[in-house]
Design a protein around this motif. Sequence first.
Motif, PDB file in Angstrom:
ATOM      1  N   PRO A 113      -7.183 -25.025  16.810  1.00 43.81           N
ATOM      2  CA  PRO A 113      -6.439 -24.258  15.808  1.00 43.81           C
ATOM      3  C   PRO A 113      -6.917 -24.545  14.394  1.00 43.81           C
ATOM      4  O   PRO A 113      -7.385 -25.644  14.083  1.00 43.81           O
ATOM      5  CB  PRO A 113      -4.991 -24.742  15.983  1.00 43.81           C
ATOM      6  CG  PRO A 113      -4.947 -25.411  17.294  1.00 43.81           C
ATOM      7  CD  PRO A 113      -6.323 -25.883  17.593  1.00 43.81           C
ATOM      8  N   LEU A 114      -6.802 -23.550  13.546  1.00 40.98           N
ATOM      9  CA  LEU A 114      -7.248 -23.648  12.160  1.00 40.98           C
ATOM     10  C   LEU A 114      -6.473 -24.721  11.405  1.00 40.98           C
ATOM     11  O   LEU A 114      -7.038 -25.402  10.546  1.00 40.98           O
ATOM     12  CB  LEU A 114      -7.078 -22.292  11.471  1.00 40.98           C
ATOM     13  CG  LEU A 114      -7.728 -22.113  10.122  1.00 40.98           C
ATOM     14  CD1 LEU A 114      -9.239 -22.257  10.254  1.00 40.98           C
ATOM     15  CD2 LEU A 114      -7.386 -20.766   9.541  1.00 40.98           C
ATOM     16  N   GLU A 115      -5.191 -24.921  11.746  1.00 43.62           N
ATOM     17  CA  GLU A 115      -4.366 -25.929  11.080  1.00 43.62           C
ATOM     18  C   GLU A 115      -4.858 -27.337  11.354  1.00 43.62           C
ATOM     19  O   GLU A 115      -4.574 -28.259  10.594  1.00 43.62           O
ATOM     20  CB  GLU A 115      -2.892 -25.818  11.514  1.00 43.62           C
ATOM     21  CG  GLU A 115      -2.230 -24.515  11.166  1.00 43.62           C
ATOM     22  CD  GLU A 115      -2.510 -23.430  12.192  1.00 43.62           C
ATOM     23  OE1 GLU A 115      -2.904 -23.747  13.338  1.00 43.62           O
ATOM     24  OE2 GLU A 115      -2.356 -22.258  11.845  1.00 43.62           O
ATOM     25  N   ILE A 116      -5.569 -27.522  12.436  1.00 40.25           N
ATOM     26  CA  ILE A 116      -6.115 -28.838  12.773  1.00 40.25           C
ATOM     27  C   ILE A 116      -7.545 -28.985  12.272  1.00 40.25           C
ATOM     28  O   ILE A 116      -7.925 -30.028  11.749  1.00 40.25           O
ATOM     29  CB  ILE A 116      -6.040 -29.070  14.300  1.00 40.25           C
ATOM     30  CG1 ILE A 116      -4.579 -29.118  14.748  1.00 40.25           C
ATOM     31  CG2 ILE A 116      -6.770 -30.340  14.702  1.00 40.25           C
ATOM     32  CD1 ILE A 116      -4.396 -29.193  16.241  1.00 40.25           C
ATOM     33  N   SER A 117      -8.341 -27.933  12.406  1.00 46.45           N
ATOM     34  CA  SER A 117      -9.756 -28.041  12.055  1.00 46.45           C
ATOM     35  C   SER A 117      -9.991 -28.140  10.551  1.00 46.45           C
ATOM     36  O   SER A 117     -10.882 -28.876  10.113  1.00 46.45           O
ATOM     37  CB  SER A 117     -10.550 -26.875  12.638  1.00 46.45           C
ATOM     38  OG  SER A 117     -10.111 -25.649  12.098  1.00 46.45           O
ATOM     39  N   LEU A 118      -9.222 -27.434   9.728  1.00 44.64           N
ATOM     40  CA  LEU A 118      -9.430 -27.490   8.275  1.00 44.64           C
ATOM     41  C   LEU A 118      -9.154 -28.874   7.689  1.00 44.64           C
ATOM     42  O   LEU A 118      -9.969 -29.368   6.892  1.00 44.64           O
ATOM     43  CB  LEU A 118      -8.602 -26.424   7.564  1.00 44.64           C
ATOM     44  CG  LEU A 118      -9.143 -24.999   7.676  1.00 44.64           C
ATOM     45  CD1 LEU A 118      -8.235 -24.032   6.936  1.00 44.64           C
ATOM     46  CD2 LEU A 118     -10.558 -24.895   7.189  1.00 44.64           C
ATOM     47  N   PRO A 119      -8.041 -29.549   8.024  1.00 46.03           N
ATOM     48  CA  PRO A 119      -7.869 -30.921   7.512  1.00 46.03           C
ATOM     49  C   PRO A 119      -8.941 -31.886   8.012  1.00 46.03           C
ATOM     50  O   PRO A 119      -9.381 -32.761   7.264  1.00 46.03           O
ATOM     51  CB  PRO A 119      -6.483 -31.334   8.017  1.00 46.03           C
ATOM     52  CG  PRO A 119      -5.767 -30.077   8.270  1.00 46.03           C
ATOM     53  CD  PRO A 119      -6.815 -29.089   8.680  1.00 46.03           C
ATOM     54  N   ILE A 120      -9.381 -31.717   9.257  1.00 50.32           N
ATOM     55  CA  ILE A 120     -10.449 -32.579   9.767  1.00 50.32           C
ATOM     56  C   ILE A 120     -11.727 -32.368   8.969  1.00 50.32           C
ATOM     57  O   ILE A 120     -12.402 -33.330   8.585  1.00 50.32           O
ATOM     58  CB  ILE A 120     -10.676 -32.321  11.271  1.00 50.32           C
ATOM     59  CG1 ILE A 120      -9.488 -32.832  12.077  1.00 50.32           C
ATOM     60  CG2 ILE A 120     -11.968 -32.959  11.748  1.00 50.32           C
ATOM     61  CD1 ILE A 120      -9.540 -32.489  13.542  1.00 50.32           C
ATOM     62  N   ALA A 125     -11.969 -31.252   5.877  1.00 52.32           N
ATOM     63  CA  ALA A 125     -11.766 -31.774   4.522  1.00 52.32           C
ATOM     64  C   ALA A 125     -11.893 -33.303   4.497  1.00 52.32           C
ATOM     65  O   ALA A 125     -12.508 -33.863   3.582  1.00 52.32           O
ATOM     66  CB  ALA A 125     -10.400 -31.344   3.999  1.00 52.32           C
ATOM     67  N   ILE A 126     -11.325 -33.967   5.484  1.00 59.69           N
ATOM     68  CA  ILE A 126     -11.411 -35.432   5.545  1.00 59.69           C
ATOM     69  C   ILE A 126     -12.853 -35.879   5.742  1.00 59.69           C
ATOM     70  O   ILE A 126     -13.326 -36.811   5.082  1.00 59.69           O
ATOM     71  CB  ILE A 126     -10.491 -35.974   6.661  1.00 59.69           C
ATOM     72  CG1 ILE A 126      -9.022 -35.805   6.253  1.00 59.69           C
ATOM     73  CG2 ILE A 126     -10.795 -37.431   6.983  1.00 59.69           C
ATOM     74  CD1 ILE A 126      -8.035 -36.066   7.366  1.00 59.69           C
ATOM     75  N   LEU A 127     -13.591 -35.209   6.619  1.00 58.75           N
ATOM     76  CA  LEU A 127     -14.982 -35.579   6.862  1.00 58.75           C
ATOM     77  C   LEU A 127     -15.862 -35.337   5.638  1.00 58.75           C
ATOM     78  O   LEU A 127     -16.747 -36.143   5.334  1.00 58.75           O
ATOM     79  CB  LEU A 127     -15.524 -34.817   8.078  1.00 58.75           C
ATOM     80  CG  LEU A 127     -14.928 -35.222   9.429  1.00 58.75           C
ATOM     81  CD1 LEU A 127     -15.466 -34.329  10.533  1.00 58.75           C
ATOM     82  CD2 LEU A 127     -15.209 -36.676   9.735  1.00 58.75           C
ATOM     83  N   VAL A 128     -15.618 -34.245   4.923  1.00 61.06           N
ATOM     84  CA  VAL A 128     -16.379 -33.984   3.698  1.00 61.06           C
ATOM     85  C   VAL A 128     -16.046 -35.029   2.633  1.00 61.06           C
ATOM     86  O   VAL A 128     -16.931 -35.507   1.920  1.00 61.06           O
ATOM     87  CB  VAL A 128     -16.111 -32.551   3.184  1.00 61.06           C
ATOM     88  CG1 VAL A 128     -16.648 -32.340   1.783  1.00 61.06           C
ATOM     89  CG2 VAL A 128     -16.734 -31.532   4.128  1.00 61.06           C
ATOM     90  N   ALA A 129     -14.769 -35.415   2.534  1.00 60.66           N
ATOM     91  CA  ALA A 129     -14.380 -36.445   1.561  1.00 60.66           C
ATOM     92  C   ALA A 129     -15.040 -37.788   1.896  1.00 60.66           C
ATOM     93  O   ALA A 129     -15.531 -38.483   1.000  1.00 60.66           O
ATOM     94  CB  ALA A 129     -12.859 -36.589   1.533  1.00 60.66           C
TER      95      ALA A 129
END
Length: 111
Positions: free
Chosen positions: A43-50, A52-56
């Motif tokens: 789901p998009l709600e799970i993949s987007l925070p993941i 963002a965290i990996l890019v950070a």
Amino acid sequence: VPDPFYPLQVGAEPRRASEAQTNCSCPSEVVDEETGAWLANLPLEISLPIIAILVAFSGLFSGLTLGLMGLDLLGLQIVQRGGNPELAEYAAKIAPLRDNGNMLLCTLLLG
């Protein structure tokens, strides 16, 4: 014999999961049949925070690598013996990390 550079050809159609290599270690239900992508149904709600965290984390480790590996030991020793006690304290904290440069670099690259 299938061309190993098939996805890189201009105008090539994407491979289906049935055309993908059979040495995949993932369960077959995880592979999307239309695109052949792994974890396509996340789901998009799970993949987007993941994402963002990996890019950070990527930015954090890149900055740490540039910042810490850019410091030379002689410069740190000069700052430690300098007149500013606050900077001398910071340099004293960083110097043990920078003394073992190979370990620091490996740690940052594996992060």
